[in-house]
Design a protein around this motif. Structure first.
Motif, PDB file in Angstrom:
ATOM      1  N   ASP A 175       0.873  -1.077  -0.063  1.00  0.00           N
ATOM      2  CA  ASP A 175       0.132   0.039   0.123  1.00  0.00           C
ATOM      3  C   ASP A 175       0.825   1.159   0.098  1.00  0.00           C
ATOM      4  O   ASP A 175       1.703   1.252   0.745  1.00  0.00           O
ATOM      5  CB  ASP A 175      -0.747   0.200   1.260  1.00  0.00           C
ATOM      6  N   LYS A 190      -3.576  -4.303 -17.303  1.00  0.00           N
ATOM      7  CA  LYS A 190      -3.946  -3.853 -15.946  1.00  0.00           C
ATOM      8  C   LYS A 190      -4.631  -4.858 -15.254  1.00  0.00           C
ATOM      9  O   LYS A 190      -4.726  -4.747 -13.740  1.00  0.00           O
ATOM     10  CB  LYS A 190      -5.341  -2.780 -16.374  1.00  0.00           C
ATOM     11  N   ASP A 191      -4.722  -6.222 -15.518  1.00  0.00           N
ATOM     12  CA  ASP A 191      -5.176  -7.155 -14.734  1.00  0.00           C
ATOM     13  C   ASP A 191      -4.439  -7.861 -13.930  1.00  0.00           C
ATOM     14  O   ASP A 191      -4.424  -9.106 -13.209  1.00  0.00           O
ATOM     15  CB  ASP A 191      -6.202  -8.223 -15.363  1.00  0.00           C
ATOM     16  N   ALA A 217       0.381   0.402  -7.337  1.00  0.00           N
ATOM     17  CA  ALA A 217      -0.211   0.007  -8.311  1.00  0.00           C
ATOM     18  C   ALA A 217      -0.553   0.889  -9.538  1.00  0.00           C
ATOM     19  O   ALA A 217      -1.729   1.217 -10.076  1.00  0.00           O
ATOM     20  CB  ALA A 217      -1.601  -1.034  -8.076  1.00  0.00           C
ATOM     21  N   ALA A 244      -2.495   0.178 -12.924  1.00  0.00           N
ATOM     22  CA  ALA A 244      -3.963  -0.184 -12.663  1.00  0.00           C
ATOM     23  C   ALA A 244      -4.661   1.061 -12.416  1.00  0.00           C
ATOM     24  O   ALA A 244      -5.914   1.499 -13.013  1.00  0.00           O
ATOM     25  CB  ALA A 244      -4.083  -1.184 -11.847  1.00  0.00           C
ATOM     26  N   GLU A 245      -4.214   2.035 -11.475  1.00  0.00           N
ATOM     27  CA  GLU A 245      -4.680   3.292 -11.368  1.00  0.00           C
ATOM     28  C   GLU A 245      -4.821   4.195 -12.414  1.00  0.00           C
ATOM     29  O   GLU A 245      -5.919   4.734 -12.598  1.00  0.00           O
ATOM     30  CB  GLU A 245      -3.799   4.071 -10.398  1.00  0.00           C
ATOM     31  N   GLU A 262      -7.919   3.581 -14.478  1.00  0.00           N
ATOM     32  CA  GLU A 262      -9.207   3.835 -14.243  1.00  0.00           C
ATOM     33  C   GLU A 262      -9.755   5.077 -14.778  1.00  0.00           C
ATOM     34  O   GLU A 262      -9.153   5.794 -15.088  1.00  0.00           O
ATOM     35  CB  GLU A 262      -9.188   3.995 -12.475  1.00  0.00           C
ATOM     36  N   THR A 303      -4.739 -14.346  -4.969  1.00  0.00           N
ATOM     37  CA  THR A 303      -5.890 -13.360  -5.422  1.00  0.00           C
ATOM     38  C   THR A 303      -6.100 -13.537  -6.892  1.00  0.00           C
ATOM     39  O   THR A 303      -5.562 -14.222  -7.613  1.00  0.00           O
ATOM     40  CB  THR A 303      -5.087 -11.861  -5.399  1.00  0.00           C
ATOM     41  N   SER A 337      -5.724 -11.368  -9.464  1.00  0.00           N
ATOM     42  CA  SER A 337      -4.591 -11.069 -10.176  1.00  0.00           C
ATOM     43  C   SER A 337      -3.465 -12.170 -10.359  1.00  0.00           C
ATOM     44  O   SER A 337      -2.863 -12.225 -11.436  1.00  0.00           O
ATOM     45  CB  SER A 337      -4.271  -9.762  -9.816  1.00  0.00           C
ATOM     46  N   ARG A 362      -9.715  -9.587  -4.325  1.00  0.00           N
ATOM     47  CA  ARG A 362      -9.053  -8.725  -5.337  1.00  0.00           C
ATOM     48  C   ARG A 362      -7.980  -8.057  -4.335  1.00  0.00           C
ATOM     49  O   ARG A 362      -8.238  -7.446  -3.299  1.00  0.00           O
ATOM     50  CB  ARG A 362     -10.115  -7.682  -5.649  1.00  0.00           C
ATOM     51  N   GLU A 377      -6.537  -5.275  -3.901  1.00  0.00           N
ATOM     52  CA  GLU A 377      -6.756  -3.884  -4.112  1.00  0.00           C
ATOM     53  C   GLU A 377      -5.810  -2.836  -3.380  1.00  0.00           C
ATOM     54  O   GLU A 377      -5.978  -3.020  -1.955  1.00  0.00           O
ATOM     55  CB  GLU A 377      -8.286  -3.268  -3.833  1.00  0.00           C
ATOM     56  N   ARG A 378      -4.827  -2.377  -3.673  1.00  0.00           N
ATOM     57  CA  ARG A 378      -3.829  -1.338  -2.718  1.00  0.00           C
ATOM     58  C   ARG A 378      -4.192  -0.154  -2.522  1.00  0.00           C
ATOM     59  O   ARG A 378      -4.950   0.495  -3.460  1.00  0.00           O
ATOM     60  CB  ARG A 378      -2.445  -1.299  -3.741  1.00  0.00           C
TER      61      ARG A 378
END
Length: 613
Positions: free
Chosen positions: A46, A292-293, A302, A305-306, A309, A545, A547, A576, A578-579
């Protein structure tokens, strides 16, 4: 003063809290606990600690400590001289309801600012030439809309382009042709183009793929000659200095590039991406390629991936692209200020429409746990599932899987050996345990040594596969490089693939390394194998996870074999990774909600984070 002895802190967290206590001996316990949790969050990937995650809760189940509710927690943190607001000089920064270590808040803020500036600056181009180039370069594509062509158009029109696509969607093909289109623009022959990737292995594969793609390129010899065919790791590109966070190239000493293409960008963490963008001249184009996956970077963040969005083309962007490319472009209002810089490639050229692997990947990303079990029970030719895995049976199966490679290794021809070794690979979710890298490699090697008549204590033998664990710039070997031990006239040598063929080293010269018959899914990113066996742990694991599952099965080109209990499949699909981070929010558009007159609802105001920009 708060006692550290009764809290389950790691060495780094303990040292950090102790340093804060030395700076401010009267610091309240709540502040120190939040600081320790922020440090823990960073180690877990994170970028920050969302206060809502811990407010009013007991952070450690076995420790008798609880944090106050959110409003009180924020008040106590804001009152501490150890915690500042954005742009303050303090060890920690409170930005909205997110607590950061100061360096990472600065990385995120800096990256957002520079990406927005780059995204808002459109270079001058010759649209007629671009239209002609794209029509010729992408004539082979029959899809409508042709997302490869649209991605290339955006890369020429913009200083920032993000191209995401799964395996086989043609990211390398797209890049080669968009670079050709750039070179065909007026003045394009003077462009300095760089290729880079997070790891040495990924850089080598990128360079090889681009060299191979030149052959079929419908462009002049001059354009083909101008295309780069050498890629570097990001650390070498920036000039990393050992363990120091500083790099040789930065805003004051920028990279001498006009265009930079970064492959496997999903593996790039926040700190490295911030340094990279800062080191790139403001007028240079940045093209990020990735999926992204896939799994995010090992370090915090991440970013890729961000960035994906909130993607979409507004009416103006769609009309511009349709005029240039002749393609019908769907209008989808972006939710990010970089939304139209992102293009998603969706058509897989590797997996046919009836591909079991392709369908499995779609169901994984869709979170369809029941559908995955149904699919795996259909006995597709490219899918296999062992729902009752046992470690002894797994080792026996792996011996069978590697038998063709061990036979090929007897020829002592590196090309033959590597071709056979890449035909089958065992992937795992974790390092420890019977279904982890260490357990599998130890058991399999013991079995292979007995078969080959090699003494149990002998480390080296013909056919041993190893993976380098640390960079050795003197030898040109990098973390993640795979080596195969073969018997030559000079004795045992470990061979590695290179840009100019294979290089052999005496085993004693190698940097730190591990056996590599099994490797983690993380280490397999950027690689492709003909067949893959993916072994998931018997027990529940935080590493399982969606991913990881997706990344593991999509390393296979022909067939994937999954050894996992049904419960582990469900766990992986439903989890999932998610960071916690704030980059996507910093890039988001400020959207006013139209009030419902019947309810007289007020217009939604932008959050503190959004109003920063």
């Amino acid at each position: 003063m708060m006692s550290l002895l009764d809290l389950p802190l790691g060495p780094l967290e303990r040292a950090f809290v102790a340093s804060l206590q030395r700076l401010e001996p009267e610091t309240p316990e709540t502040v120190l606990i939040a600081a320790a949790l922020c440090c823990e969050a960073l180690a877990a990937g994170d970028v920050c600690l969302p206060l809502g995650r811990v407010a009013g809760k007991r952070p450690w189940p076995d420790a008798d400590r609880s944090l106050p509710l959110l409003a009180v927690l924020r008040e106590q943190l804001e009152a501490s001289p150890l915690i500042g607001a954005p742009d303050d000089y303090a060890p920690l920064i409170l930005d909205g309801d997110r607590l950061y270590l100061a360096r990472y808040q600065a990385y995120e803020q800096q990256l957002a600012d520079q990406l927005l500036a780059r995204g808002a600056d459109a270079p001058a181009i010759d649209e007629l030439q671009l239209s002609e180039s794209l029509t010729r370069l992408f004539a082979f594509n029959q899809q409508s809309p042709d997302w490869q062509r649209l991605a290339a158009a955006q890369a020429v029109r913009r200083r920032l382009t993000v191209i995401s696509g799964g395996p086989g969607t043609g990211k390398t093909t797209t890049v080669v042709r968009l670079l050709a289109a750039l070179l065909e623009q007026p003045g394009g022959e003077r462009l300095a183009i760089g290729l880079a990737a997070p790891t040495g292995k990924a850089a080598a594969r990128m360079a090889e793929a681009i060299r191979n793609a030149k052959a079929d390129l419908p462009a002049s010899d001059a354009v083909k000659e101008a295309l780069p065919d050498d890629a570097r790791t990001l650390h070498r590109l920036l000039g990393s200095r050992g363990d120091s966070p500083k790099v040789r190239h930065d805003a004051a000493n920028p990279l001498p590039l006009d265009v930079l293409v970064v492959d496997e960008a999903s593996m790039v963490d926040l700190a490295l991406m911030a340094k990279l963008v800062a080191a790139l001249p403001p007028k240079a184009r940045l093209i990020l390629l990735g999926d992204k996956d896939q799994l995010a970077a090992v370090e915090a963040g991440a970013v890729f991936a961000e960035l994906c969005e909130g993607r979409g083309f507004d009416e103006q962007a769609a009309n511009d692209l349709q005029r240039i490319t002749g393609q019908s472009v769907p209008v989808d209002r972006p939710l990010s200020r970089l939304g139209d810089a992102v293009v998603l490639l969706t058509h897989s050229h590797r997996f046919a429409g009836d591909s079991g692997i392709g369908e499995l990947a779609r169901r994984i990303n869709g979170g369809d746990a029941k559908g995955i079990v149904t699919l795996l029970q259909e006995q597709r030719t490219d899918l296999a599932w062992n729902a009752t895995p046992a470690s002894a049976a797994l080792i026996e199966r792996l011996e069978q899987g590697y038998a063709p490679y061990l036979q090929a290794a007897r020829q002592a021809d590196p090309a033959v050996a590597f071709d056979a070794f890449n035909g089958f690979r065992a992937l795992t979710a974790q390092r420890q345990g019977a279904f982890g890298v260490t357990g599998i490699n130890e058991s399999l090697e013991a079995r292979l040594k007995r078969r080959l008549g090699v003494p149990a204590r002998e480390r080296w033998y013909p056919g041993r596969a190893v993976m380098v664990r640390q960079n050795d710039y003197a030898l040109g070997l990098f973390n993640g490089d795979i080596g195969l031990c073969l018997k030559t006239e000079q004795g045992l040598r470990v061979f590695f693939e290179g840009d100019e063929g294979f290089r052999g080293f005496a085993p004693a010269r190698l940097p730190s390394h591990d056996s590599a018959f099994a490797m983690t899914v993380h280490k397999s990113q950027g690689s492709e194998f003909t067949d893959v066996l993916l072994a998931l742990p018997e027990q529940s694991s935080p590493l399982l996870t969606r991913s990881l599952f997706y990344t593991g099965i999509t390393r296979a080109k022909r067939k994937v074999e999954i050894w996992a209990l049904p419960a582990r499949l469900a766990e992986a699909v439903n989890t999932r990774a998610e960071r916690a981070a704030g980059l996507a929010e910093r890039l988001a558009l400020e959207i006013d909600v139209v009030p419902d007159l019947d309810q007289a609802a007020p217009v939604t105001q932008p959050s503190d984070q959004l109003s920063l920009f």
